[in-house]
Motif scaffolding. Structure first.
Motif, PDB file in Angstrom:
ATOM      1  N   GLY A  26       0.801  -1.217   0.000  1.00 29.76           N
ATOM      2  CA  GLY A  26       0.000   0.000   0.000  1.00 29.76           C
ATOM      3  C   GLY A  26       0.831   1.263   0.000  1.00 29.76           C
ATOM      4  O   GLY A  26       0.516   2.224  -0.705  1.00 29.76           O
ATOM      5  N   ALA A  30       0.732   4.078  -2.943  1.00 31.79           N
ATOM      6  CA  ALA A  30       0.086   5.353  -2.606  1.00 31.79           C
ATOM      7  C   ALA A  30       0.689   6.478  -3.436  1.00 31.79           C
ATOM      8  O   ALA A  30       1.895   6.548  -3.635  1.00 31.79           O
ATOM      9  CB  ALA A  30       0.242   5.645  -1.116  1.00 31.79           C
ATOM     10  N   LEU A  45      -1.452   8.034   2.584  1.00 31.66           N
ATOM     11  CA  LEU A  45      -1.272   6.673   3.080  1.00 31.66           C
ATOM     12  C   LEU A  45      -2.526   6.148   3.756  1.00 31.66           C
ATOM     13  O   LEU A  45      -2.906   4.991   3.573  1.00 31.66           O
ATOM     14  CB  LEU A  45      -0.085   6.613   4.040  1.00 31.66           C
ATOM     15  N   SER A  48      -5.162   4.963   1.358  1.00 26.46           N
ATOM     16  CA  SER A  48      -4.796   3.846   0.487  1.00 26.46           C
ATOM     17  C   SER A  48      -5.558   2.596   0.931  1.00 26.46           C
ATOM     18  O   SER A  48      -5.479   2.204   2.101  1.00 26.46           O
ATOM     19  CB  SER A  48      -3.294   3.586   0.579  1.00 26.46           C
ATOM     20  N   ARG A  50      -4.979  -0.516   0.489  1.00 23.85           N
ATOM     21  CA  ARG A  50      -4.107  -1.565   1.027  1.00 23.85           C
ATOM     22  C   ARG A  50      -3.623  -1.233   2.431  1.00 23.85           C
ATOM     23  O   ARG A  50      -3.543  -2.117   3.289  1.00 23.85           O
ATOM     24  CB  ARG A  50      -2.921  -1.796   0.102  1.00 23.85           C
TER      25      ARG A  50
END
Length: 121
Positions: A26, A30, A45, A48, A50
Motif C-alpha cells: 500500500g 500510494a 497513506l 490507500s 491496502r
C-alpha cells in the motif's frame, strides 16, 4: 497447549504478517509526491485501500491475541510471535518479489528452531 490455542496463535501471527505485507504494498502504491509535506503524505497513506486493509488485519490480529493471552501464560504464548518474522519474510519473498538472502534464511531457521524448543515446554 491445546489445538485451539495453537490455531488462535497462528491466526493472530498470520494476520499480523499479512498486515505487514499488505501495508508495504500500500505504501508503495500510494500516490505521494516526493516533495509532499508530512500531513499530505499521511493523508495519502491513510486513504490507500491496502494500508487500510493492513490496519484492519492488525486490529483483528490484536483481538485474537487478547483471547490467546486469556487462555495461556504470556511466557508460553509470546515466543510464538517470532513466527511472524519468518512468515512476513516468506510473504515478502512470495508476494513482493523480495530476494531471499542466505543469512536471512539461516536466521529464519534459528527462529523456527527456537519456537519449536519453547513449544516443547
Amino acid at each position: 497447549m491445546s489445538l485451539k490455542s495453537v490455531l488462535m496463535i497462528l491466526l493472530s501471527v498470520g494476520l499480523s504478517a499479512v498486515a505487514q505485507v499488505v501495508m508495504k504494498a500500500g505504501v508503495g502504491a500510494a500516490a505521494v509526491a516526493p516533495a509532499a509535506g508530512i500531513a499530505t503524505t499521511y493523508l495519502a497513506l491513510l486513504t490507500s485501500p491496502r494500508v487500510l486493509l493492513g490496519l484492519v488485519c492488525y486490529g483483528v490480529s490484536a483481538l485474537v491475541w487478547l483471547r490467546v493471552l486469556a487462555m495461556l501464560d504470556v511466557s508460553q504464548a509470546y515466543p510464538f510471535v517470532a513466527l511472524g518474522f519468518v512468515l512476513t519474510m516468506a510473504l515478502g519473498f512470495l508476494w513482493l518479489g523480495e530476494t531471499p538472502h542466505p543469512t536471512r534464511l539461516l536466521g529464519a531457521a534459528f527462529i523456527l528452531a527456537g519456537v519449536w524448543l519453547v513449544g516443547l515446554r
